[in-house]
Enzyme design. Structure first.
Site, PDB file in Angstrom:
ATOM      1  N   GLY A 282      36.286  27.008  48.519  1.00 43.60           N
ATOM      2  CA  GLY A 282      35.936  28.420  48.403  1.00 43.60           C
ATOM      3  C   GLY A 282      36.968  29.382  48.936  1.00 43.60           C
TER       4      GLY A 282
ATOM      5  N   GLU B 149      37.394  20.703  49.575  1.00 45.27           N
ATOM      6  CA  GLU B 149      37.261  20.742  48.119  1.00 45.27           C
ATOM      7  C   GLU B 149      37.882  22.005  47.520  1.00 45.27           C
ATOM      8  OE1 GLU B 149      33.066  20.508  47.581  1.00 45.27           O
ATOM      9  OE2 GLU B 149      32.924  18.414  48.181  1.00 45.27           O
TER      10      GLU B 149
ATOM     11  N   GLY C  55      39.538  24.267  44.764  1.00 44.29           N
ATOM     12  CA  GLY C  55      39.620  24.250  43.302  1.00 44.29           C
ATOM     13  C   GLY C  55      40.363  25.470  42.823  1.00 44.29           C
ATOM     14  N   ARG C  56      39.717  26.648  43.011  1.00 44.94           N
ATOM     15  CA  ARG C  56      40.336  27.919  42.643  1.00 44.94           C
ATOM     16  C   ARG C  56      41.714  28.086  43.301  1.00 44.94           C
ATOM     17  NH1 ARG C  56      37.310  32.711  41.871  1.00 44.94           N
ATOM     18  NH2 ARG C  56      35.595  31.636  42.909  1.00 44.94           N
TER      19      ARG C  56
ATOM     20  N   TYR D 171      30.808  38.783  37.859  1.00 46.75           N
ATOM     21  CA  TYR D 171      30.992  38.967  39.299  1.00 46.75           C
ATOM     22  C   TYR D 171      31.691  40.277  39.666  1.00 46.75           C
ATOM     23  CZ  TYR D 171      30.541  33.858  38.825  1.00 46.75           C
ATOM     24  OH  TYR D 171      30.133  32.600  38.483  1.00 46.75           O
TER      25      TYR D 171
ATOM     26  N   CYS E 233      31.231  42.578  21.254  1.00 50.56           N
ATOM     27  CA  CYS E 233      30.329  43.693  20.994  1.00 50.56           C
ATOM     28  C   CYS E 233      29.493  44.006  22.237  1.00 50.56           C
ATOM     29  CB  CYS E 233      29.435  43.351  19.807  1.00 50.56           C
ATOM     30  SG  CYS E 233      28.574  44.766  19.131  1.00 50.56           S
ATOM     31  N   GLU E 234      30.163  44.355  23.305  1.00 55.73           N
ATOM     32  CA  GLU E 234      29.541  44.700  24.588  1.00 55.73           C
ATOM     33  C   GLU E 234      30.395  45.753  25.281  1.00 55.73           C
ATOM     34  OE1 GLU E 234      26.745  43.474  25.859  1.00 55.73           O
ATOM     35  OE2 GLU E 234      26.387  41.816  24.458  1.00 55.73           O
TER      36      GLU E 234
ATOM     37  N   TYR F 116      38.118  29.027  36.423  1.00 51.40           N
ATOM     38  CA  TYR F 116      36.848  29.573  35.954  1.00 51.40           C
ATOM     39  C   TYR F 116      36.955  30.456  34.715  1.00 51.40           C
ATOM     40  CZ  TYR F 116      35.218  27.731  40.345  1.00 51.40           C
ATOM     41  OH  TYR F 116      34.927  26.883  41.388  1.00 51.40           O
TER      42      TYR F 116
END
Length: 496
Positions: free
Chosen positions: A301, A343, A345-346, A391, A418-419, A448
């Site tokens: 994290g 751990e 990752g990012r 986020y 279309c948003e 991600y």
């Protein structure tokens, strides 16, 4: 002449004078510019990558990915030596392909998976099963059996219910399941609520707090934290029940404890508090059962830089701070230092990735009287990077295909979905000359983005290309409309 800050821009955003202004901390270490001002990734000009592979395009620097993986392994090994050893598990949910799994393994990392699909991919990459862990808050029986039959190194149990199921399935297979218990230490990490995972009111893990405990027991510091240190607050908690159960279950070997407080966190306090609480719990288990559990996983994290305002800590700083906390807490509790695992990752994949887009429509929108914002639409959007809409994530961007000096405008890079919330980069200064056909580069997209990508509006997902030393290789092929239609049972090939 210096461009003044735009009134609508956030305070941290520095006006630009040149498209060549490159925040190196946001880009892979092997990114650069040619003499003509074109961005290069892994030694390859972006125009060449776009011509060969199309856009949108995920580009991942193999050299940068490997360098970051190696840095975590070396920093943690050094920080905890000679008292104990450290296993670094690459958190595959951030970005997982067979190539990425092999890169991590070749740099001495294990692989952390969060589903049967990720487990299958790691096995397909040739990763030794003992170097793989399986996570998940709601594993199916099929996923647990797959893990046990292949001989993974650890299964992280997320609940008491799952612990019993692991025991039953392992006994039926005639094997012993190596289990870690995921605990919730009650730490409120300073990050977006959707990626904070160690507070009480969420789906992950086994709480350290008894059901009848007052909310004050969850607060850092003071008497509540002291009680956690000596184990007094743990008895009767879900975590306590799970340990007692695991120590006596057939088909289960309890290796140790695991926690993960969230993602994209810069401050060290939450990590250190979680480590102290788990070590206090380890001491309470020893005192009650005469067993010192051998392993402690402190999760991942750790944050990365998405914009110039972000100031992430490096692997060495992270490792030294955690090692100091763990060693001190173990000494205070009279514990041998357990084998540690982490751990990331990012922190490995994120900065190694850049997404290339081709600009299309541009328009100036009057936001309020006298104030306009330029909108630059690109050929991708929330389908290849949903993090801004999920986020409120911020990103940066540069004009990548050419050099442009002079006037820059506060711009918002938006996608073609279309948003109205389809925003790629909320605020960035881009040259006013940016227009159709220009290539824009958004850094720090290695984590991600590919993992969370979708076919919303029936757009095809981009290719993933690895670059290193002036050469590129396709890691994931670009989807086509035909490959999407092939899943539709009403479609007959060639009917279009």
């Amino acid at each position: 002449m210096t461009t003044p800050p735009h009134p609508l821009a956030p305070a941290w955003l520095t006006p630009r004078e040149s498209s060549e202004d490159l925040e190196q901390k946001l880009f892979p270490s092997d990114a650069g510019r040619t003499a003509e001002g074109e961005l290069t990734l892994g030694g390859i000009p972006v125009s060449q990558l776009a011509a060969e592979h199309g856009t949108p395009l995920y580009v991942v620097s193999e050299a940068d990915f490997r360098r970051r993986a190696r840095a975590f392994r070396e920093a943690f090994a050094e920080a905890f030596a000679p008292e104990t050893e450290v296993d670094v598990f690459y958190a595959g949910k951030a970005f997982l392909t067979t190539h990425a799994a092999r890169w991590a393994a070749e740099e001495g990392l294990n692989i952390d998976t969060a589903s049967g699909g990720e487990l299958s991919l790691a096995l397909a990459a040739g990763i030794e099963p003992r170097r793989i862990g399986l996570h998940g808050n709601n594993k199916s029986d099929a996923e647990i059996v797959q893990a046990l039959r292949t001989g993974v190194g650890r299964v992280i149990a997320d609940s008491l219910d799952e612990l019993f199921r692991i025991s039953d399935l392992a006994t039926g297979l005639g094997v012993t399941a190596p289990v870690m218990l995921r605990l919730t230490p009650g730490v409120h990490a300073s990050t977006h609520e959707h990626i904070a995972t160690a507070h009480e009111d969420q789906k992950f893990g086994l709480s350290l707090t008894p059901a009848a405990a007052e909310d004050s027991a969850l607060t850092a510091g003071g008497a509540a934290d002291a009680a956690v240190q000596n184990g007094g607050e743990h008895r009767g908690s879900p975590a306590w029940s799970a340990v007692q159960t695991a120590l006596n279950l057939s088909g289960v070997e309890l290796l140790g404890l695991h926690c993960h407080i969230g993602s994209q966190i810069f401050e060290p306090d939450g990590f250190e508090l979680a480590a102290r609480r788990l070590i206090g719990f380890l001491a309470a288990v020893r005192d009650a059962h005469g067993v010192e559990l051998a392993e402690l996983d402190l999760g991942g994290g750790h944050g990365i830089a998405y914009t110039e305002a972000d100031t992430p800590r490096g692997p060495q700083e992270i490792a030294e701070a955690l090692a100091g906390t763990v060693k001190t807490a173990c000494l205070e509790n009279g514990l041998d230092i357990p084998r540690i695992s982490i751990e990331p990752g990012r922190a490995i994949a994120g900065p190694a990735g850049v997404t290339l887009y081709t600009a299309g429509v541009t328009k100036d929108v009057v936001v309020e009287e006298g104030l306009t914002r330029r909108y630059v639409a690109v050929d991708g959007g929330m389908g290849d990077n949903p993090r801004p809409v999920l986020y409120d994530a911020d990103y940066s961007a540069v004009l990548a295909s050419r050099s442009q000096e002079g006037e820059h405008a506060l711009s918002r890079i938006v996608g073609k979905h279309c948003e109205s919330g389809d925003i790629v980069v909320r605020n960035v200064y881009l040259p006013t000359a940016v227009g159709r056909g220009d290539i824009l580069a958004v850094p720090a997209t290695g984590a991600y983005c590919h993992s969370l990508s979708s076919n919303y509006n029936y757009l095809t997902r981009p290719a993933v290309v690895g670059v290193t030393g002036g050469e590129s290789q396709v890691l994931i092929r670009r989807e086509t409309v035909d490959t999407m239609l092939a899943r539709d049972t009403g479609y007959a090939a060639g009917s279009r």
